[in-house]
Write a protein that holds these residues in place. Structure first.
Motif, PDB file in Angstrom:
ATOM      1  N   GLY A  99       0.825  -1.261   0.013  1.00 46.61           N
ATOM      2  CA  GLY A  99      -0.051  -0.011   0.086  1.00 46.61           C
ATOM      3  C   GLY A  99       0.726   1.171   0.114  1.00 46.61           C
ATOM      4  N   ASN A 100       2.244   1.047   0.017  1.00 44.21           N
ATOM      5  CA  ASN A 100       3.063   2.401   0.148  1.00 44.21           C
ATOM      6  C   ASN A 100       2.977   3.159   1.000  1.00 44.21           C
ATOM      7  OD1 ASN A 100       3.892   1.257  -2.449  1.00 44.21           O
ATOM      8  ND2 ASN A 100       2.872   2.481  -3.815  1.00 44.21           N
ATOM      9  N   SER A 167      -0.284  -2.964  -4.535  1.00 48.02           N
ATOM     10  CA  SER A 167      -1.595  -2.920  -4.398  1.00 48.02           C
ATOM     11  C   SER A 167      -2.000  -1.375  -4.154  1.00 48.02           C
ATOM     12  CB  SER A 167      -2.046  -3.817  -3.011  1.00 48.02           C
ATOM     13  OG  SER A 167      -1.100  -3.271  -1.871  1.00 48.02           O
ATOM     14  N   CYS A 168      -3.346  -1.185  -4.372  1.00 53.51           N
ATOM     15  CA  CYS A 168      -4.002   0.225  -4.203  1.00 53.51           C
ATOM     16  C   CYS A 168      -4.012   0.657  -2.995  1.00 53.51           C
ATOM     17  CB  CYS A 168      -5.227   0.315  -5.024  1.00 53.51           C
ATOM     18  SG  CYS A 168      -6.370  -0.785  -4.274  1.00 53.51           S
ATOM     19  N   VAL A 169      -4.357   2.077  -2.585  1.00 50.36           N
ATOM     20  CA  VAL A 169      -4.609   2.440  -1.414  1.00 50.36           C
ATOM     21  C   VAL A 169      -5.685   1.662  -0.512  1.00 50.36           C
ATOM     22  CG1 VAL A 169      -6.490   4.116  -1.936  1.00 50.36           C
ATOM     23  CG2 VAL A 169      -4.958   4.558   0.006  1.00 50.36           C
ATOM     24  N   ALA A 171      -8.493  -0.678   1.123  1.00 47.54           N
ATOM     25  CA  ALA A 171      -9.391  -0.580   2.348  1.00 47.54           C
ATOM     26  C   ALA A 171      -8.969   0.535   3.336  1.00 47.54           C
ATOM     27  CB  ALA A 171      -9.639  -1.956   3.052  1.00 47.54           C
ATOM     28  N   ALA A 172      -7.849   0.881   3.201  1.00 47.62           N
ATOM     29  CA  ALA A 172      -7.116   1.715   4.264  1.00 47.62           C
ATOM     30  C   ALA A 172      -7.712   3.118   4.050  1.00 47.62           C
ATOM     31  CB  ALA A 172      -5.704   1.862   4.208  1.00 47.62           C
ATOM     32  N   ARG A 173      -8.251   3.571   2.974  1.00 44.46           N
ATOM     33  CA  ARG A 173      -8.746   4.803   2.599  1.00 44.46           C
ATOM     34  C   ARG A 173      -9.877   4.898   1.483  1.00 44.46           C
ATOM     35  NH1 ARG A 173      -4.969   8.893   0.093  1.00 44.46           N
ATOM     36  NH2 ARG A 173      -5.953   8.251  -1.349  1.00 44.46           N
ATOM     37  N   CYS A 174     -10.415   3.904   1.010  1.00 41.40           N
ATOM     38  CA  CYS A 174     -11.296   3.891  -0.101  1.00 41.40           C
ATOM     39  C   CYS A 174     -12.536   3.092   0.096  1.00 41.40           C
ATOM     40  CB  CYS A 174     -10.524   3.390  -1.491  1.00 41.40           C
ATOM     41  SG  CYS A 174     -11.336   3.561  -2.877  1.00 41.40           S
ATOM     42  N   GLU A 181      -6.555  -5.598   0.312  1.00 40.16           N
ATOM     43  CA  GLU A 181      -5.688  -5.634  -0.995  1.00 40.16           C
ATOM     44  C   GLU A 181      -4.193  -5.827  -0.381  1.00 40.16           C
ATOM     45  OE1 GLU A 181      -7.478  -3.258   0.052  1.00 40.16           O
ATOM     46  OE2 GLU A 181      -9.005  -3.028  -1.617  1.00 40.16           O
TER      47      GLU A 181
END
Lengths: 416, 357
Positions: A99-100, A167-169, A171-174, A181
């Motif tokens: 998630g970076n 992986s994208c941002v 469940a942490a923010r979307c 993810e």
């Protein structure tokens, strides 16, 4: 230190966008360590030479750390005599946290380690998804790796191996996220650390995870194994918010930008400004959810779709991934195991059947999807095709058996 | 010596949770909706009412440690010390106090970073390594992007496009930059010049032969040495032979050109994901600022902005107006090179009477 003249690069210090050349010069002129000043100076010199002659001057080689075979992009200068301080300028590919996400503390710790051993230049992130620590000599790659490895960071993939995943941002923010993810990314890529660190596959193999069909990670177009979150029950509609949206934006806006944009005509606006959704024909494209974020949401019965075989141009042209698993749940440990087992099947089949330097998608193109499915033990499904066969020139004397298998499988699924 | 070496700890991909803003950890999987109060800022609202404001900023992507520490200082001062990076290398700060949004924006802008890149803007150009670090580049990457973003900065800072625009660049035809609404990619135009003296020592000849997509390379003896030869009538000048065999010199200061492709779209929204299509070629590879390529990109963006409807990505827009209109509006020449002849190309032809007049 004799500074190289860089009249062409100097042009890239003009203009309002932040200049990477100014950053190189800061390292050359302001960094307390002479080694970094000199490396930056010669790097600027070589880059200016590239700009003047319109050619690149790096060649590859073989560099890795003890115990690994990959993870480093070796670069030796072809013009090292003129620019000796940057003549070895390797990149370490380091796997980012899923998630970076970073704290300033961990970024500072990385910066401290990097200026001890490297050029002081770093990119978050390269196109595969790695943190790119750009510019260490051969000896220092080991020291730098040892230091960051001690506080939890590991090299990514380079060469014919399982590559660093993305992986994208999520469940942490979307709110569109339909799965976890980051967990999927780590489940998959960390199951193959040996295949990441010791390149032994026919060619590269990439995992990418997007939490919804907006596919912000470009997984379908770029990953050999694309995991996309989705849902199979009805989308959620908050009719009060629909009415509020219609009232704020106007009916024409809603018709032009939501209703008629649905690719399967699954939406209609009722006379009372509520929304009617034909969920059986909704293909989860995400458009209406993207426009009406407050009113519309994914359903509750969430899971993932898996598409296999996406890749870029070399060698037979760009390929999209193909649906291989239309839907699976990811709720229990058994579900997670099933996902990892599927990835193992795919990579094993790829390792055994792909030609040298052939990507998974190219292998499927060469052998046909059905052979691939039989190899990994997945049954055919009409969701895998845009349309059935168009040409009658095919031998079909096994059709009755295949039809029986289909009905047997359907009956088995119905029985649960 | 090996016993003195440190064994690696094969931890692989680290858990991101430990570096995640606590409000995001707390509301993991529990978000309700988001809004876009202004360019560069998103607010996500959780089901329990918690809010996170995200401020997005563009950087030079290749960060020196001074710049990295500056970004960290800003995080500590305004954003609880948490950041993340997007797939297009923008930095994002997440904060829970709306009152800190404007001071954060001010601090970023004062430090020279560019706040924007959200929603229907032109986002940061995703790019590759180029002359700075790649072993096979036909052009630079960071320089092209810096020069182009200087010109597109207002479109990054504002949300004036019909939908989001993703631009990519690639320094060779392998196309590591990926698919974009607009892609600026190297296009070689001449076959490789072979340094025959080096081939036998440097290249594994059968794998070079196998690498060619059109079977134009065969082994040959040249000046009494084993080498390779290229059937120049078959050669498509793709450069695929160059990475496994650097003596197959494909890069040329004059004949390595740029081409522009449009309509790549990774999302499933409205239509299935799409690959980009060729629209312009023969563009000079002209450092340090590549003005010719930038001019074409700006022209395409201007026409798209003027003609497309809300929410249409570039591929959606062209699907609606048709390719003839695209070439008419952008004033780009349509040539025989635009008609595909690769595997499966007949599917790209117009097999109907759908013709716009």
């Amino acid at each position: 230190m004799q500074k190289h003249n860089t009249p062409m690069l100097d042009e890239l210090e003009n203009g309002p966008w932040p200049s990477f050349i100014s950053g190189f010069k800061r390292l050359r002129d302001q960094h307390p360590e002479q080694r970094i000043n000199e490396v930056s100076n010669d790097l600027l010199g070589q880059l200016e030479h590239s700009y003047e002659t319109r050619k690149g001057y790096w060649k590859g080689g073989t560099v890795s750390v003890y115990g690994y075979g990959g993870g480093i992009i070796p670069r030796f200068s072809e013009v090292g005599k003129a620019f000796p301080k940057s003549k070895e300028f390797h990149t370490l590919r380091v796997q980012p946290p899923a998630g970076n996400y970073y704290t300033s503390d961990i970024l500072r710790q990385m910066a401290d380690s990097w200026e001890k051993y490297g050029s002081g230049l770093v990119t978050f992130h390269g196109q595969t998804g790695n943190i790119m620590f750009i510019g260490a000599n051969t000896e220092n790659t080991q020291h730098f790796f040892d230091e960051i490895n001690d506080y939890g960071f590991d090299l990514g993939g380079a060469g014919p191996c399982v590559r660093t995943a993305m992986s994208c941002v999520g469940a942490a923010r979307c709110e569109q996220s339909c799965t976890n993810e980051h967990k999927i990314q780590r489940l998959l890529v960390n199951n193959f650390t040996d295949d990441v660190h010791r390149p032994a596959l026919p060619y590269k193999f990439k995992f990418k995870v997007s939490g919804c069909p907006n596919d912000c990670m470009n997984a379908i177009e770029r990953a050999d194994f694309a995991v996309i979150g989705t849902w199979r029950d009805d989308m959620k509609v908050n009719q009060d918010e629909v009415k509020a949206f219609v009232s704020a934006k106007g009916r024409q806006y809603v018709v032009d930008n939501v209703i008629t944009r649905c690719p399967t005509n699954a939406l209609s606006l009722n006379d009372d400004d509520t929304l009617n959704v034909d969920n059986r024909n909704c293909v989860r494209c995400m458009h209406c959810l993207n426009v009406m974020t407050k009113a519309l949401s994914p359903g509750d019965d969430k899971g993932i779709s898996i598409l296999i075989g996406g890749k870029r141009t070399l060698k037979i042209g760009d390929l999209m991934g193909t649906v291989v698993i239309p839907f699976m749940k990811l709720e229990t440990e058994e579900d997670d195991d099933k996902l990892v087992e599927l990835a193992e099947e795919v990579i094993d089949f790829f390792a055994e059947n792909a030609l040298e330097h052939e990507r998974t998608g190219e292998m499927i193109e060469r052998i046909g999807l059905v052979n691939f499915l039989e190899g990994i033990g997945v049954d055919v499904d009409p969701n895998m095709v845009g349309s059935p066969r168009q040409c009658s020139y095919v031998r079909m004397d096994g059709f009755e058996d295949a039809a029986k298998e289909w009905f047997d499988n359907q009956a088995e699924k119905a029985a649960g | 010596m090996a016993k003195d070496m440190r064994e690696p700890i094969e931890t692989g991909c680290p858990d991101g949770f430990q570096y995640m803003h606590p409000t995001m950890r707390k509301n993991f999987g529990l978000w309700d909706y988001h809004e876009h109060p202004r360019p560069g800022v998103l607010v996500h609202v959780a089901k329990n009412g918690d809010k996170v404001w995200t401020v997005k900023a563009g950087t030079q992507r290749i960060l020196d440690v001074f710049t990295l520490r500056l970004l960290c200082d800003i995080a500590d001062q305004y954003a609880d010390g948490y950041v993340r990076f997007t797939i297009r290398s923008n930095i994002e700060y997440m904060i829970t106090d709306e009152a800190k949004v404007q001071p954060l924006i001010d601090a970023l802008e004062k430090a020279g970073f560019i706040v924007g890149g959200t929603a229907n803007s032109v986002s940061m150009i995703s790019h590759t390594q180029g002359w700075l670090h790649c072993d096979i580049p036909g052009t630079d990457a960071s320089g092209v992007v810096k020069a182009m973003m200087d010109e597109l900065i207002e479109e990054f800072k504002n949300c004036n496009m019909p939908n989001r625009v993703h631009i990519t660049t690639s320094c060779c035809q392998i196309n590591c930059g990926g698919q974009g609404d607009i892609a600026i990619n190297v296009q070689h135009t001449k076959p490789p010049k072979i340094k025959h003296d080096l081939v036998a020592n440097v290249c594994e000849r059968p794998s070079v032969v196998a690498r060619c997509p059109v079977a134009a390379i065969r082994p040959a003896m040249v000046n009494g040495k084993p080498s390779l030869e290229v059937d120049e009538k078959k050669c498509i000048c793709c450069g695929a032979c160059y990475p496994p065999c650097p003596p197959m010199q494909i890069n040329d200061p004059e004949h390595t050109k740029l081409a522009i492709w449009v309509g790549g779209n990774h999302s499933n929204a409205r239509s299935k994901p799409s690959f980009q299509k060729l629209v312009a070629a023969g563009i000079p590879n002209n450092p340090p600022r590549w003005p010719e390529a930038t001019a074409i990109v700006k022209k395409i963006l201007a026409v798209y902005k003027e003609d497309a409807r809300d929410w249409e990505r570039i591929n959606d827009w062209i699907e609606r107006i048709g390719w003839p209109r695209f070439f008419e509006l952008t004033e780009l020449p349509f040539t025989k090179y635009h008609i595909d002849n690769w595997t499966g190309s007949r599917k790209s032809l117009n097999a109907s009477t759908y013709i716009r007049f």
